[in-house]
Design a protein around this motif. Structure first.
Motif, PDB file in Angstrom:
ATOM      1  N   ALA A  56       0.833  -1.207   0.000  1.00 59.99           N
ATOM      2  CA  ALA A  56       0.000   0.000   0.000  1.00 59.99           C
ATOM      3  C   ALA A  56       0.868   1.258   0.000  1.00 59.99           C
ATOM      4  O   ALA A  56       0.616   2.210  -0.745  1.00 59.99           O
ATOM      5  N   CYS A  57       1.911   1.272   0.835  1.00 65.12           N
ATOM      6  CA  CYS A  57       2.794   2.439   0.922  1.00 65.12           C
ATOM      7  C   CYS A  57       3.535   2.679  -0.383  1.00 65.12           C
ATOM      8  O   CYS A  57       3.664   3.814  -0.846  1.00 65.12           O
ATOM      9  N   GLN A  58       4.033   1.605  -0.990  1.00 66.66           N
ATOM     10  CA  GLN A  58       4.778   1.765  -2.240  1.00 66.66           C
ATOM     11  C   GLN A  58       3.870   2.218  -3.379  1.00 66.66           C
ATOM     12  O   GLN A  58       4.299   2.952  -4.261  1.00 66.66           O
ATOM     13  N   THR A  59       2.603   1.795  -3.350  1.00 71.10           N
ATOM     14  CA  THR A  59       1.656   2.222  -4.378  1.00 71.10           C
ATOM     15  C   THR A  59       1.335   3.710  -4.242  1.00 71.10           C
ATOM     16  O   THR A  59       1.262   4.442  -5.232  1.00 71.10           O
ATOM     17  N   ILE A  60       1.177   4.147  -2.992  1.00 71.25           N
ATOM     18  CA  ILE A  60       0.754   5.534  -2.741  1.00 71.25           C
ATOM     19  C   ILE A  60       1.937   6.501  -2.715  1.00 71.25           C
ATOM     20  O   ILE A  60       1.886   7.592  -3.288  1.00 71.25           O
ATOM     21  N   LEU A  61       3.024   6.089  -2.062  1.00 69.40           N
ATOM     22  CA  LEU A  61       4.156   6.986  -1.863  1.00 69.40           C
ATOM     23  C   LEU A  61       5.218   6.855  -2.933  1.00 69.40           C
ATOM     24  O   LEU A  61       6.172   7.634  -2.967  1.00 69.40           O
ATOM     25  N   GLY A  62       5.103   5.859  -3.788  1.00 61.15           N
ATOM     26  CA  GLY A  62       6.096   5.662  -4.829  1.00 61.15           C
ATOM     27  C   GLY A  62       7.306   4.919  -4.291  1.00 61.15           C
ATOM     28  O   GLY A  62       7.209   4.111  -3.368  1.00 61.15           O
ATOM     29  N   SER A  63       8.469   5.219  -4.833  1.00 65.70           N
ATOM     30  CA  SER A  63       9.698   4.532  -4.436  1.00 65.70           C
ATOM     31  C   SER A  63      10.031   4.829  -2.982  1.00 65.70           C
ATOM     32  O   SER A  63      10.255   5.978  -2.600  1.00 65.70           O
ATOM     33  N   THR A  64      10.014   3.785  -2.169  1.00 67.16           N
ATOM     34  CA  THR A  64      10.286   3.930  -0.743  1.00 67.16           C
ATOM     35  C   THR A  64      11.242   2.838  -0.301  1.00 67.16           C
ATOM     36  O   THR A  64      11.107   1.680  -0.706  1.00 67.16           O
ATOM     37  N   HIS A  65      12.214   3.205   0.540  1.00 70.61           N
ATOM     38  CA  HIS A  65      13.196   2.234   1.005  1.00 70.61           C
ATOM     39  C   HIS A  65      12.537   1.173   1.885  1.00 70.61           C
ATOM     40  O   HIS A  65      11.734   1.488   2.766  1.00 70.61           O
ATOM     41  N   GLU A  66      12.907  -0.071   1.646  1.00 72.27           N
ATOM     42  CA  GLU A  66      12.373  -1.195   2.415  1.00 72.27           C
ATOM     43  C   GLU A  66      12.669  -1.025   3.892  1.00 72.27           C
ATOM     44  O   GLU A  66      11.811  -1.313   4.753  1.00 72.27           O
ATOM     45  N   GLU A  67      13.871  -0.529   4.225  1.00 71.84           N
ATOM     46  CA  GLU A  67      14.266  -0.383   5.628  1.00 71.84           C
ATOM     47  C   GLU A  67      13.369   0.618   6.356  1.00 71.84           C
ATOM     48  O   GLU A  67      13.001   0.414   7.515  1.00 71.84           O
ATOM     49  N   GLN A  68      13.006   1.709   5.670  1.00 71.76           N
ATOM     50  CA  GLN A  68      12.139   2.716   6.288  1.00 71.76           C
ATOM     51  C   GLN A  68      10.745   2.168   6.553  1.00 71.76           C
ATOM     52  O   GLN A  68      10.152   2.407   7.617  1.00 71.76           O
ATOM     53  N   LEU A  69      10.217   1.412   5.605  1.00 71.58           N
ATOM     54  CA  LEU A  69       8.894   0.820   5.772  1.00 71.58           C
ATOM     55  C   LEU A  69       8.889  -0.186   6.913  1.00 71.58           C
ATOM     56  O   LEU A  69       7.954  -0.221   7.728  1.00 71.58           O
ATOM     57  N   LYS A  70       9.921  -1.010   6.974  1.00 62.36           N
ATOM     58  CA  LYS A  70      10.005  -2.022   8.019  1.00 62.36           C
ATOM     59  C   LYS A  70      10.121  -1.370   9.391  1.00 62.36           C
ATOM     60  O   LYS A  70       9.467  -1.785  10.359  1.00 62.36           O
ATOM     61  N   GLU A  71      10.950  -0.312   9.475  1.00 61.21           N
ATOM     62  CA  GLU A  71      11.129   0.398  10.749  1.00 61.21           C
ATOM     63  C   GLU A  71       9.822   1.027  11.213  1.00 61.21           C
ATOM     64  O   GLU A  71       9.450   0.931  12.386  1.00 61.21           O
ATOM     65  N   LEU A  72       9.108   1.665  10.292  1.00 63.30           N
ATOM     66  CA  LEU A  72       7.826   2.289  10.633  1.00 63.30           C
ATOM     67  C   LEU A  72       6.818   1.244  11.079  1.00 63.30           C
ATOM     68  O   LEU A  72       6.105   1.440  12.079  1.00 63.30           O
ATOM     69  N   TYR A  73       6.757   0.131  10.377  1.00 65.99           N
ATOM     70  CA  TYR A  73       5.796  -0.926  10.715  1.00 65.99           C
ATOM     71  C   TYR A  73       6.066  -1.475  12.115  1.00 65.99           C
ATOM     72  O   TYR A  73       5.141  -1.660  12.917  1.00 65.99           O
ATOM     73  N   LEU A  74       7.330  -1.733  12.433  1.00 62.71           N
ATOM     74  CA  LEU A  74       7.679  -2.281  13.747  1.00 62.71           C
ATOM     75  C   LEU A  74       7.403  -1.281  14.868  1.00 62.71           C
ATOM     76  O   LEU A  74       7.069  -1.668  15.988  1.00 62.71           O
TER      77      LEU A  74
END
Length: 208
Positions: A37-55
């Motif tokens: 969902a984040c990559q669809t809406i926000l475009g190119s996003t680092h995997e590490e940032q998404l994982k950190e936010l999710y945790l």
């Protein structure tokens, strides 16, 4: 941080994505669903940032989060950021400006005049000071009594007569109320048998 770059449009789209993913089942989504969902809406996003936010949102380590948990995390982040900014912000104090005063004794009363707005002060020895709204002295006036010498006169109270243009009432130890016209500098005396410090205010209230 990833969340620092989110705007209102991003948040609304993410909310729709959360609701769309969870429609017809549990309201919580997995990390894979969140990442997509984040990559669809926000475009190119680092995997590490998404994982950190999710945790950070999934503090209990359940492996699933919902929209309320996500919003609560964002609010905590914004409050913490705001508190840090307030703690480190240096107050922009104005430079100290000494203000000269015509008063030699205790100031007995401070009030405000209308049309135009000005401050008025009166001190124990009978000195009246008139100041503009930036505390700049514009005029002074010495109160005099017809009954006692100036050196024996103590002012006890003052009241602005707001319904009488440019006039003030002054009570003193000479047992009289003086009505002063600040424009003409004329005075009218009302002799009283007993003058208390609060009598000017009572007199002003009766006139109004």
């Amino acid at each position: 941080k990833l969340e620092d770059g989110l705007n209102i449009r991003d948040l609304l789209d993410l909310k729709d994505a959360f609701l769309g993913i969870t429609e017809g089942r549990s309201e919580k989504i997995s990390y894979l669903e969140f990442r997509e969902a984040c990559q669809t809406i926000l475009g190119s996003t680092h995997e590490e940032q998404l994982k950190e936010l999710y945790l950070q949102v999934d503090v209990a380590g359940e492996g699933h989060i919902d929209w309320d948990m996500f919003c609560s995390h964002l609010l905590r982040q914004f409050y913490e950021k705001d508190d840090k900014m307030k703690a480190t912000k240096v107050p922009q104090w104005q430079r100290h400006r000494p203000i000269g005063s015509p008063h030699k004794e205790t100031v007995q009363h401070i009030d405000i005049l209308q049309n135009p707005k000005r401050y008025i002060t009166i001190s124990k020895e009978g000195m009246i000071g008139i100041w503009d709204m930036k505390m700049k002295m514009t005029n002074t006036l010495k109160v005099e009594s017809g009954l006692v010498k100036s050196r024996n006169l103590w002012i006890t109270s003052m009241a602005v007569l707001h319904n009488l243009s440019h006039k003030i009432a002054i009570a003193s130890t000479s047992k009289e109320i003086m009505i002063y016209d600040l424009q003409s500098k004329k005075r009218h005396l009302l002799h009283l048998s007993n003058t208390r410090s609060s009598i000017c205010s009572s007199f002003a209230a009766l006139l109004e």
